[in-house]
Write a protein that holds these residues in place. Sequence first.
Motif, PDB file in Angstrom:
ATOM      1  N   SER A   4       6.116   9.193   7.066  1.00 13.14           N
ATOM      2  CA  SER A   4       4.848   9.618   7.672  1.00 13.14           C
ATOM      3  C   SER A   4       3.666   8.822   7.126  1.00 13.14           C
ATOM      4  CB  SER A   4       4.618  11.117   7.471  1.00 13.14           C
ATOM      5  OG  SER A   4       4.461  11.388   6.109  1.00 13.14           O
ATOM      6  N   MET A   5       3.875   8.113   6.022  1.00 19.51           N
ATOM      7  CA  MET A   5       2.788   7.244   5.544  1.00 19.51           C
ATOM      8  C   MET A   5       2.474   6.158   6.572  1.00 19.51           C
ATOM      9  SD  MET A   5       3.337   6.654   1.504  1.00 19.51           S
ATOM     10  CE  MET A   5       3.094   7.986   0.331  1.00 19.51           C
ATOM     11  N   MET A   6       3.440   5.853   7.410  1.00 20.15           N
ATOM     12  CA  MET A   6       3.188   4.871   8.468  1.00 20.15           C
ATOM     13  C   MET A   6       2.090   5.372   9.403  1.00 20.15           C
ATOM     14  SD  MET A   6       5.010   2.394   7.638  1.00 20.15           S
ATOM     15  CE  MET A   6       4.647   1.325   9.001  1.00 20.15           C
ATOM     16  N   ASN A   7       1.987   6.716   9.535  1.00 19.85           N
ATOM     17  CA  ASN A   7       0.870   7.262  10.326  1.00 19.85           C
ATOM     18  C   ASN A   7      -0.427   7.152   9.547  1.00 19.85           C
ATOM     19  OD1 ASN A   7       2.672   8.059  12.312  1.00 19.85           O
ATOM     20  ND2 ASN A   7       3.032  10.040  11.337  1.00 19.85           N
ATOM     21  N   LEU A  49       0.832  -1.208   0.000  1.00 19.86           N
ATOM     22  CA  LEU A  49       0.000   0.000   0.000  1.00 19.86           C
ATOM     23  C   LEU A  49       0.866   1.258   0.000  1.00 19.86           C
ATOM     24  CD1 LEU A  49      -2.621   1.585   0.322  1.00 19.86           C
ATOM     25  CD2 LEU A  49      -2.625   1.021   2.752  1.00 19.86           C
ATOM     26  N   ALA A  50       1.865   1.286   0.889  1.00 23.78           N
ATOM     27  CA  ALA A  50       2.701   2.482   1.005  1.00 23.78           C
ATOM     28  C   ALA A  50       3.483   2.730  -0.285  1.00 23.78           C
ATOM     29  CB  ALA A  50       3.650   2.331   2.190  1.00 23.78           C
ATOM     30  N   LEU A  51       4.000   1.665  -0.893  1.00 30.42           N
ATOM     31  CA  LEU A  51       4.790   1.853  -2.120  1.00 30.42           C
ATOM     32  C   LEU A  51       3.902   2.292  -3.283  1.00 30.42           C
ATOM     33  CD1 LEU A  51       7.362  -1.062  -1.873  1.00 30.42           C
ATOM     34  CD2 LEU A  51       7.767   1.385  -1.597  1.00 30.42           C
ATOM     35  N   CYS A  52       2.696   1.722  -3.370  1.00 32.42           N
ATOM     36  CA  CYS A  52       1.769   2.167  -4.420  1.00 32.42           C
ATOM     37  C   CYS A  52       1.466   3.654  -4.255  1.00 32.42           C
ATOM     38  CB  CYS A  52       0.470   1.364  -4.376  1.00 32.42           C
ATOM     39  SG  CYS A  52       0.650  -0.312  -4.987  1.00 32.42           S
ATOM     40  N   ALA A  53       1.163   4.042  -3.016  1.00 36.64           N
ATOM     41  CA  ALA A  53       0.867   5.455  -2.764  1.00 36.64           C
ATOM     42  C   ALA A  53       2.084   6.319  -3.061  1.00 36.64           C
ATOM     43  CB  ALA A  53       0.427   5.625  -1.310  1.00 36.64           C
ATOM     44  N   PHE A  54       3.240   5.823  -2.676  1.00 36.61           N
ATOM     45  CA  PHE A  54       4.485   6.585  -2.869  1.00 36.61           C
ATOM     46  C   PHE A  54       4.744   6.812  -4.358  1.00 36.61           C
ATOM     47  CE2 PHE A  54       9.117   6.813  -3.312  1.00 36.61           C
ATOM     48  CZ  PHE A  54       9.425   7.792  -2.376  1.00 36.61           C
ATOM     49  N   PHE A  55       4.568   5.757  -5.142  1.00 34.90           N
ATOM     50  CA  PHE A  55       4.881   5.896  -6.570  1.00 34.90           C
ATOM     51  C   PHE A  55       3.773   6.620  -7.346  1.00 34.90           C
ATOM     52  CE2 PHE A  55       7.964   2.499  -5.537  1.00 34.90           C
ATOM     53  CZ  PHE A  55       9.103   3.210  -5.911  1.00 34.90           C
ATOM     54  N   VAL A  56       2.637   6.809  -6.711  1.00 31.29           N
ATOM     55  CA  VAL A  56       1.630   7.704  -7.296  1.00 31.29           C
ATOM     56  C   VAL A  56       1.967   9.140  -6.898  1.00 31.29           C
ATOM     57  CG1 VAL A  56      -0.792   8.432  -7.173  1.00 31.29           C
ATOM     58  CG2 VAL A  56      -0.231   6.012  -7.390  1.00 31.29           C
TER      59      VAL A  56
END
Lengths: 291, 480
Positions: free
Chosen positions: A223-226, A78-85
């Motif tokens: 901060s995506m961990m939050n 999830l975090a990597l998908c969001a990051f690469f978007v």
Amino acid sequence: MFVAGRAIGDPAAVVLGPDVSPEAVATLRGNLGLDDPLLTQYGRFVAGALRLDFGTSYWQGVPAMSLVLQRLPATAFLALCAFFVAIPTGVVIGAVAARRPGSIIDRATNVLSLAGASVVEFWVALMLIFLVAIRIDWVPTSGFGGVGVAGLSFVLLPALTLAIRPLGRVAQVSRGALIEELSKPYVKMARAKGISERRVVGRHGLKNALIPIITLSGDELTSMMNGVIILEVIFAWPGVGQLLVQAVQRRDLPLVEALVFVIAVIVVLINLFVDLFYARLNPKIRYSGGS
Amino acid sequence: MSPARVGHNEVNTVGMRNVYEGLVDRDPATGELIPLLATDWERIDVDHWRFNLRRGVSFHDGTAFNAEAAATVLEYLWNPDTPESIIGLYGGPPMTFEVVSEFTIDVRTEAPDPLVPLRMYFFHMFSPTAADGDAATNLAEKAVGTGPYRLVTWQRGQHLTIEANPDWWGIGDPDANGTVAYPSARFEFRPEASVRASMIEADEAAFAMWLGPEDCARVAALPNADCQRSAAPNTIFIQFDAYSDDSMLRDVRVREAVTLAVDMDLLVEEVLSGVAVRASQIQPAGLAGYNPDLSPYGYDPARARALLAEYVASGGTIKPVSLAFQQDRFPRVREFMQAMAAMLNEVGIETEVLELETALFLETFNTGTHPPNRIKVHTNGNNTGDFMSSLRGYFGRQFADGAPRGCWCEDQEMFDLITEVQSLDGQARIAGMQRIGAHVHENFYMDYGGHISLNYGVQDGLRWDVPIDHAFRLKHMSVN
């Protein structure tokens, strides 16, 4: 980690729920070793941590670390998908705005990126579910379809929600950094030499503006961990964020300790990666003893 | 997955009543205890019960269900030393279990216990072979019962799938009180109620549990679904700190003033609309001990002020109170508490609202460790359906051996009443509990926010009437 675990309070008081006798609570406290002196508990914690063994989850009845490791891929996906978007899109938007400061495109980008950086993720998530999953019926409302291509339809909404804030911030920082770079003499020289604008922005300006963007990207990934904590609950995403909420609610000490440990390791690794990346981007930065 | 949790915890073990069965069940319409894996039972002596077990029943792993298996399970679940013990949850005197014959088991209690059949509703039979080795771990991960469905897959925190058990004893047997209408079912875990409602709307689910009032209205407005609302045994109740030495709430006049200062009818009607129905006592109608003669307290702020003035005139001091509640305990709890605080402020009781996260609330609730003059708003699950259990958990300092939770600590009459009633059974017990209910009502002024209504989103293709225990059993569902 030891202190963080203890800060959630006495697990024995809540593990059995509200309708239990004080004897049952006392017995459980003894069984869990919570009656032992803090030093003894700390010794047990250190000995376990060295073996990555944080004990058995009170709630699930299985080793805490195995639970965390089972959930980690979902959160990473999830975090990597969001990051690469978020990061490439933010950089592109910032670059487009920076090419014509003060133009309508720049102003619109500014307003939208500011809005993106200020939104409440909870609200965005529910709106996306309503619009994209129910009204347009493109993707499922929630759930998890695995890590990989099969899970893309499930990850779309949570990843978009998670990406909106970093996207806004990256767009703003990219714009500012690029405007500053594009006003420098070497850019004027490049333009004077007749180099195309795309090359001036992409090869020269953007490359030099990347340092603050990389710094911010590292912070955003951390901060995506939050962000994942609340989003994983809404979208029923079986990751470490949802697990952390459940562990704290249940005062599941071994699980909280294992989660804090894993999250701390992830944050350290992200920061290390960002530091190493600096050196690659800017040859002037060296971490070895040389001057 | 643990069978120890199935009896009382529908949140963590949703769907598992389809896999496990107990000796005793409840009639879905009346709540009356009915046979399940036991065909009948009798009280041989005040401390001696006999259960005759159903023949021809086997666990999903093929192990035969008989008195030996039942005794093994009961001993395991009732043993305070096992991690799965449920004795702390359901109280009662120590019990021993004795195999009389292949299909008969005796239960003996150290003290007279009329609730033994009721307790059997919370014991769920698992295959003794499933508990071999590390029993706690095995039972947490496997589910081997006798029920109409057997577990196929379980992904922690995501979903579980069950499929029809072709060898179920209840196929064609009227005693099973249900039929298998679906070959399989998949339970998806969604913590957010609004997402559960969205799944109904998006045709992703046929059934969604525990929707909030707004989501219930949204589902009810859909052309292909409905929202069923039904009062649950859970009751919102107000508990006073009548045990701290310097708490003004020890004085009955102050407690009465607090109760009369709050317009509970208005709060339930306006703030808890769709969430709860007004309650006059902790037991809802239909559960043992409900007293039909009790009415909700009225709203009389003038009388509340007069009582407080009387208290001050007798040397008392009105002190600030903290109104504590558990975060998200029931829908709109925050608004409910704020309105309640405003009403108390109105009569001159300075009130602070204290929202506590679940673990902290339970800790202060269980231990009584908090500053004096606290008023707690909590819910009682009425899990056992017997008023005496509620008394033990929420009212009884002396009764619950030292846990400072109740407000009748110095009331000898109450203590004597409980002592007298706790060993009674049948109508005598019900009448005794009604007397205790009346005594609580007249002397302690504990008000009740209401019996909580639970909302279920149900698509039109599925027929289901909410059972009185709100447990989700597929055998009670059918294709519409």
